[in-house]
Design an enzyme around this catalytic site. Structure first.
Site, PDB file in Angstrom:
ATOM      1  N   ARG A   3       0.820  -1.202   0.000  1.00  0.00           N
ATOM      2  CA  ARG A   3       0.000   0.000   0.000  1.00  0.00           C
ATOM      3  C   ARG A   3       0.864   1.266   0.000  1.00  0.00           C
ATOM      4  O   ARG A   3       0.484   2.288  -0.556  1.00  0.00           O
ATOM      5  CB  ARG A   3      -0.951   0.011   1.206  1.00  0.00           C
ATOM      6  CG  ARG A   3      -1.990   1.148   1.118  1.00  0.00           C
ATOM      7  CD  ARG A   3      -3.052   1.055   2.196  1.00  0.00           C
ATOM      8  NE  ARG A   3      -2.561   1.458   3.497  1.00  0.00           N
ATOM      9  CZ  ARG A   3      -2.415   0.651   4.529  1.00  0.00           C
ATOM     10  NH1 ARG A   3      -2.699  -0.645   4.413  1.00  0.00           N
ATOM     11  NH2 ARG A   3      -1.972   1.098   5.689  1.00  0.00           N
ATOM     12  N   TYR A  61     -16.301  18.061 -14.337  1.00  0.00           N
ATOM     13  CA  TYR A  61     -16.717  16.664 -14.463  1.00  0.00           C
ATOM     14  C   TYR A  61     -17.790  16.348 -13.418  1.00  0.00           C
ATOM     15  O   TYR A  61     -17.678  16.730 -12.256  1.00  0.00           O
ATOM     16  CB  TYR A  61     -15.496  15.757 -14.294  1.00  0.00           C
ATOM     17  CG  TYR A  61     -15.817  14.320 -13.980  1.00  0.00           C
ATOM     18  CD1 TYR A  61     -16.592  13.548 -14.842  1.00  0.00           C
ATOM     19  CD2 TYR A  61     -15.342  13.721 -12.816  1.00  0.00           C
ATOM     20  CE1 TYR A  61     -16.895  12.232 -14.554  1.00  0.00           C
ATOM     21  CE2 TYR A  61     -15.637  12.402 -12.516  1.00  0.00           C
ATOM     22  CZ  TYR A  61     -16.409  11.655 -13.385  1.00  0.00           C
ATOM     23  OH  TYR A  61     -16.705  10.362 -13.094  1.00  0.00           O
ATOM     24  N   ASP A  64      -7.197  19.692 -13.871  1.00  0.00           N
ATOM     25  CA  ASP A  64      -7.562  18.368 -14.373  1.00  0.00           C
ATOM     26  C   ASP A  64      -7.203  18.346 -15.858  1.00  0.00           C
ATOM     27  O   ASP A  64      -7.827  19.017 -16.682  1.00  0.00           O
ATOM     28  CB  ASP A  64      -9.059  18.125 -14.157  1.00  0.00           C
ATOM     29  CG  ASP A  64      -9.492  16.723 -14.582  1.00  0.00           C
ATOM     30  OD1 ASP A  64      -8.813  16.105 -15.416  1.00  0.00           O
ATOM     31  OD2 ASP A  64     -10.527  16.247 -14.066  1.00  0.00           O
ATOM     32  N   LYS A  85      -8.716   7.220 -18.887  1.00  0.00           N
ATOM     33  CA  LYS A  85      -9.050   7.746 -20.204  1.00  0.00           C
ATOM     34  C   LYS A  85      -7.854   7.653 -21.173  1.00  0.00           C
ATOM     35  O   LYS A  85      -7.321   6.588 -21.387  1.00  0.00           O
ATOM     36  CB  LYS A  85      -9.559   9.178 -20.056  1.00  0.00           C
ATOM     37  CG  LYS A  85     -10.589   9.386 -18.945  1.00  0.00           C
ATOM     38  CD  LYS A  85     -11.805   8.499 -19.049  1.00  0.00           C
ATOM     39  CE  LYS A  85     -12.939   8.906 -18.121  1.00  0.00           C
ATOM     40  NZ  LYS A  85     -12.630   8.901 -16.696  1.00  0.00           N
TER      41      LYS A  85
END
Length: 419
Positions: free
Chosen positions: A74, A126, A201, A226
């Site tokens: 992690r 978004y 972004d 994306k």
């Protein structure tokens, strides 16, 4: 080969190595960086040319409390580290962190805020980001203002407060493809208060066509799901930055909150990055041809694509971007939801689905799909109507895509072509 000693709360050795690599690395092209940075065969047993997938969740310590390379997956993983180094190089950043999703990255960043703090966000943000700000962060006492940063970016100072801690820019926006002047906004915000974080972004433009850190932003976010991955088979997000302080704070939060990606997903994104440049060039070539075609179409009210001269911010596009992706938004004439549905349902090569940026062409109706969670009144103010269609132009033959669009438009408006 010893690279760094991972620790639960300290990342100093990793910080120094990533910073040293950034400073020593020659100014190479993005195509070269995507293939070579973080991929050195010498760092793997047997000098593997392709970075292996390390699925280990924990790592042997030579003595208690002294891990050699990694401690627990992690907080550090070799497959994830090579991806983060590669991502940082593409954005010309000193540091990068990866997360289980773009919203996972956003949520982790939100833990740097506290009750009473204030966020200024671009209005056409978004839908998932807006939902997080409006419905989740509001419950935590964090206030958000949604501002049109495209028309008069200098007005940003009118929305800043003593409690403002973050300015959230998305450019181009989703789905209206508005542009925000990153350099001007960053300058004005930092002049008002240097401690305010400016985040961009960069999902729609990618590191190939736009680098916000070079324009003054403090942080860059990507939904790696994306274009950066480009194959519609991974959900992942990332944050890039030059500030070591931000990197340490977010690195701790990455470990403490645990929204980290799997090693296999890191491997897939790392692989996808290798073709980022060639994919983006083809996405843009096809999208520009389709945008120009639709610009003249009798059934199209308006085409939105930053690479078209008719885009209201075309000059800004040329100033801060070197190109654009395959995202096109169009308004069908009539603003009729049934007509929009008929158009989408009749398409054969375009798949009606959410998401974007893969090699396949996708299409959606934002008002009832990706942006359905945006309050109806706010949707109307933005212009997200029943006639607004968002297209993600893939890598298929462009003439085939044009034919598919034409036949489906004829069907939607005339309903004379058999299903």
């Amino acid at each position: 080969m010893e690279r760094y000693v991972s620790s639960t709360f300290q990342r100093d050795d990793k910080n120094e190595e990533m910073k040293r690599n950034h400073e020593q690395m020659p100014r190479t092209g993005i195509e070269t960086d995507a293939i070579h940075v973080g991929q050195e065969p010498e760092r793997w047993p047997g000098h593997a040319v392709i970075p292996p997938i390390s699925m280990a969740t924990t790592f042997k310590q030579l003595e208690p409390g002294k891990p050699l390379l990694y401690e627990y997956s992690r907080c550090g993983n070799p497959t994830r580290q090579c991806l983060e180094e590669c991502l940082a190089s593409l954005e010309k950043a000193k540091y990068a962190l990866t997360f289980s999703s773009g919203l996972g990255a956003t949520t982790t960043l939100m833990f740097m805020l506290k009750s009473g703090d204030h966020i200024v966000s671009i209005d056409d943000v978004y839908g998932g980001t807006g939902r997080l700000f409006r419905r989740c962060m509001a419950q935590m006492g964090v206030e958000s203002s949604f501002v049109d940063m495209s028309m008069d970016p200098s007005s940003i100072v009118n929305h800043l407060k003593p409690t403002t801690r973050l300015v959230w820019i998305e450019t181009p926006t989703n789905p209206l493809l508005k542009l925000a002047d990153i350099e001007l906004i960053s300058t004005l915000v930092h002049k008002y208060d240097p401690k305010i974080m400016v985040l961009v972004d960069n999902t729609f433009a990618t590191s190939y066509y736009q680098r916000p850190l070079e324009l003054g932003a403090d942080l860059v976010l990507h939904s790696l799901t994306k274009y950066m991955n480009g194959h519609s088979d991974v959900v992942m997000g990332s944050l890039m930055m030059n500030s070591e302080e931000l990197y340490k704070q977010l690195g701790f939060l990455q470990y403490a909150i645990g929204a980290v990606p799997s090693p296999f997903d890191c491997y897939l994104v790392n692989r996808g990055l290798k073709t980022l440049a060639v994919r983006m060039r083809q996405h843009m070539t096809s999208a520009l041809l389709i945008a120009k075609y639709l610009e003249q179409h009798k059934y199209i009210e308006r085409v939105i694509y930053p690479g078209l001269e008719c885009h209201p911010q075309y000059e800004l596009y040329k100033k801060q971007m070197s190109g654009f992706s395959g995202m096109i938004s169009v308004y069908l004439k009539g603003d009729d939801v049934e007509k929009s549905k008929r158009f989408l349902k009749h398409l054969k090569l375009f798949t009606t689905a959410e998401s974007l940026g893969g090699y396949e062409s996708l299409i959606e109706l934002p008002a009832i799909m990706t942006h359905a969670s945006v309050p109806e009144e706010h949707r109307r103010q933005l212009g997200i109507t029943d006639g607004l269609i968002r297209m993600s132009i893939g890598l298929e033959d462009v003439q085939d895509l044009l034919d598919d669009i034409e036949v489906s438009l004829q069907y939607a408006f005339l309903n004379t072509i058999e299903k």
